[in-house]
Design a protein around this motif. Structure first.
Motif, mmCIF file in Angstrom:
data_model
loop_
_atom_site.group_PDB
_atom_site.id
_atom_site.type_symbol
_atom_site.label_atom_id
_atom_site.label_comp_id
_atom_site.label_asym_id
_atom_site.label_seq_id
_atom_site.Cartn_x
_atom_site.Cartn_y
_atom_site.Cartn_z
ATOM 1 N N THR A 1 -53.188 93.887 -61.654
ATOM 2 C CA THR A 1 -54.772 94.050 -61.050
ATOM 3 C C THR A 1 -54.077 94.305 -60.039
ATOM 4 O OG1 THR A 1 -54.741 91.728 -59.372
ATOM 5 C CG2 THR A 1 -55.459 91.964 -62.020
ATOM 6 N N PRO A 2 -54.506 96.093 -60.397
ATOM 7 C CA PRO A 2 -54.259 96.961 -58.861
ATOM 8 C C PRO A 2 -55.846 97.622 -58.415
ATOM 9 C CG PRO A 2 -53.453 98.004 -60.587
ATOM 10 C CD PRO A 2 -53.983 97.033 -61.461
ATOM 11 N N ASP A 3 -55.743 97.562 -57.308
ATOM 12 C CA ASP A 3 -57.081 97.624 -56.179
ATOM 13 C C ASP A 3 -57.154 99.163 -56.371
ATOM 14 O OD1 ASP A 3 -59.854 97.536 -54.895
ATOM 15 O OD2 ASP A 3 -58.549 96.749 -53.350
ATOM 16 N N VAL A 4 -57.471 100.124 -57.046
ATOM 17 C CA VAL A 4 -57.133 101.484 -57.047
ATOM 18 C C VAL A 4 -58.315 102.138 -57.093
ATOM 19 C CG1 VAL A 4 -54.924 101.737 -56.690
ATOM 20 C CG2 VAL A 4 -55.816 101.752 -59.171
ATOM 21 N N GLY A 5 -58.745 103.635 -57.137
ATOM 22 C CA GLY A 5 -59.637 104.087 -57.666
ATOM 23 C C GLY A 5 -59.634 105.042 -59.062
ATOM 24 N N ILE A 6 -60.880 105.262 -59.212
ATOM 25 C CA ILE A 6 -60.874 106.036 -60.424
ATOM 26 C C ILE A 6 -59.436 106.941 -60.884
ATOM 27 C CG2 ILE A 6 -62.674 107.354 -61.130
ATOM 28 C CD1 ILE A 6 -62.735 105.937 -63.821
#
Lengths: 412, 192
Positions: free
Chosen positions: B37-42
């Motif tokens: 579940t990476p918490d990154v921008g698009i």
């Protein structure tokens, strides 16, 4: 208290012998700077010539820490693992920030390679000792190792680790030296049966480079060999039963379990940092797309394309170098360096899933390859021939140092 | 410590060592969860993880201000200097790496992505095609969010009408080239 004559101490002899070779090799590197500047008509400093390419990235991270990728450059510096950087930052702090970052990196690398070489030799020394002890169990084997033995073998060993081809990386602001040191210490502690310490060394190696995690396989091999030796295994017992017994022993011996679990800790700590830094624990792997996007069939396809000359000539050379490394690892299995060979093979297979780029550096920097080469050279009885081999290897290294100073693409 | 005392110490602290092992396992599982579940921008996700973008646009740079004409070359000219016009860094897969003369399609489908800053009921997609190589009469189909908006088979400027789209939602322009190829010079999305 009994007075100990330090000059008679074997550690002291090994240390001094290695130190002489080390100083000589570094002097030669310094002389090569003069040669390079004269040939090329330049006036670059030693630190500048010794630290091209990734060394500049390490310099930046040591000075500024990790940063986000720029809009114009997706090659984010989190591809580089943190332990070497942290140690360099600490050393720079000790100098109140006065010492140039390149010199800090070079000092750390040189200290690391010396420690690694020293403990690597201790491993070889103990291994030969045990071999002889098993062969002539009634003999006082400690006395077999006289000055000549130590001199001859430290010269071979020291020459390989300080002057063999591609070992110049261990003198620059690269992680190779620190990585070699942790691997050497890992195998040394495995030999001493101090598995938790070996696990700690693996954790440190995995915080230096991702391939350090692979040491877990070497540790499992070491534990299995130890298990086979210490337990009564019946010849009729199937491999399935042996593995079952082995697993039972692992789970019922907490320090073994701990040692195994410690191995990848460095990488996982870095992953945790990345989660809070950029949100992606695998950022160090994902960022590779900014360097290369060629995709071939992993390992076989990559090697086939390289060795058959379908990509650039330097990669053909590197492809064949990889084949040579696999042969050496095969030889090491035959010589019962099982755990080292397993580590060498897996650590080479990992880069070969994408490209042969930089594999010469990876192979030599995996430490175990040089152990195999040492074993081969050591088999030679003719001292003159050994000298010639050492000189030839040193001459190749000189040529590679020249290419290094020239930032030649054949080293990429 | 000799081997005997070493072993005795381990036996005495067996529970602590097992607890430490459990903590390590738990810590590794947390990392595995974070990996899934990476918490990154698009932009990060599409360039670094899924490789849907062929160029790195920079954080937040998939956002698009309507009416901006973007040129489909690389950021640098042949001499290695940064160009002084707005470059289209939102190209997906299906484009050749060399972009000196514009972006040439190199697959059956070529993509460009937008995240509009404004919701619009209808808009115009304007493209400037520098060159085209047609091997059949089908031409090149243009799709926006998988809905066909038009076809072109000549070089020059082409305009396509797009129905409503929401702001901050990914808008995907797809060129269905089939066996054909074209060289895109510029692209612009504007409201009526």
């Amino acid at each position: 208290m009994q007075k100990v004559d330090i000059k008679r101490n074997q550690n002291y002899k090994i240390f001094m012998c290695l130190l002489v070779i080390f100083i000589l090799s570094r002097l030669i590197m310094a002389i090569m700077v003069l040669v390079y500047n004269n040939v090329m008509g330049t006036n670059h400093s030693f630190a500048y010539l010794m630290n091209p390419w990734d060394a500049k990235r390490y310099q930046f991270i040591i000075d500024n820490g990790y940063t986000y990728p720029l809009d114009t450059d997706p090659q984010a510096n989190w591809a580089f693992f943190p332990l070497y950087v942290i140690v360099c930052q600490f050393v720079k702090l000790l100098t109140f920030g006065q010492l140039d970052t390149f010199w800090v990196g070079m000092v750390v690398s040189n200290i690391c390679i010396f420690i690694g070489t020293f403990f690597g030799f201790k491993y070889i020394f103990n291994r030969n000792n045990n071999d002889l002890y098993n062969k002539y169990y009634s003999a006082q084997v400690y006395n077999i190792f006289d000055n000549n033995w130590i001199s001859k073998n430290t010269i071979i060993w020291g020459s390989l680790f300080f002057m063999a081809p591609y070992m110049f990386y261990c003198s620059s602001t690269y992680t190779e030296a620190m990585f070699i040191m942790f691997i050497a210490l890992f195998f040394y502690f495995c030999q001493q049966k101090k598995y938790v310490l070996a696990g700690c060394m693996s954790a440190a190696a995995s915080a230096t480079r991702i391939v350090g995690c692979v040491l877990v396989f070497a540790l499992i091999v070491e534990l299995y060999l130890d298990f086979i030796k210490s337990k009564t295994i019946y010849a009729t017992e199937s491999i399935f039963h042996r593995i079952k017994k082995f697993l039972y022993q692992i789970f019922t011996t907490p320090q073994y379990l701990m040692a195994i679990l410690l191995c990848p800790l460095g990488t996982f700590l870095y992953m945790t940092f990345l989660r809070f830094f950029c949100g992606d624990v695998f950022a160090f792997k994902h960022v590779q797309i900014a360097w290369r996007e060629d995709s071939y069939v992993p390992v076989i396809g990559v090697l086939w394309r390289a060795c058959t000359g379908q990509i650039e000539p330097r990669y053909t050379y590197m492809g064949w170098f990889c084949i040579g490394a696999f042969i050496i690892y095969g030889y090491m299995i035959r010589k019962k360096y099982y755990s080292m060979a397993v580590f060498g093979i897996i650590s080479l297979l990992i880069p070969l899933t994408s490209h042969v780029m930089s594999t010469c550096r990876f192979i030599v920097g995996s430490y175990v390859f040089l152990v195999g080469i040492y074993d081969l050279i050591n088999k030679i009885k003719n001292k003159f021939l050994i000298c010639i081999i050492i000189v030839v290897l040193a001459l190749i290294e000189l040529y590679l140092i020249f290419l290094w100073y020239n930032s030649d693409c054949w080293l990429m | 410590m000799d081997k005997k005392t070493d072993r005795a110490w381990v036996m005495q602290h067996k529970g602590i060592i097992y607890a430490a092992c459990l903590i390590l396992v738990f810590f590794y599982f947390i990392n595995m969860w974070w990996l899934a579940t990476p918490d990154v921008g698009i932009e990060y996700k599409m360039y670094y993880i899924t490789h849907e973008l062929s160029d790195w646009p920079g954080y937040g740079n998939l956002s698009y201000t309507l009416g901006t004409t973007e040129i489909c070359t690389g950021r640098w000219d042949k001499e290695g200097n940064l160009v002084d016009y707005t470059v289209c860094m939102r190209k997906g897969t299906g484009w050749e790496r060399n972009q000196d003369m514009g972006s040439k399609s190199c697959d059956k489908e070529s993509f460009i992505y937008y995240i509009p800053k404004k919701s619009v009921d209808s808009a115009t997609l304007t493209i400037q095609v520098k060159d085209i190589w047609c091997n059949n009469n089908d031409g090149i189909g243009v799709y926006v969010n998988n809905k066909k908006v038009g076809v072109f088979n000549t070089s020059g400027q082409h305009k396509f009408t797009i129905e409503n789209y929401e702001k901050d939602e990914l808008l995907c322009v797809k060129f269905d080239t089939g066996d054909n190829e074209f060289l895109l010079w510029s692209i612009c999305l504007d409201s009526f």
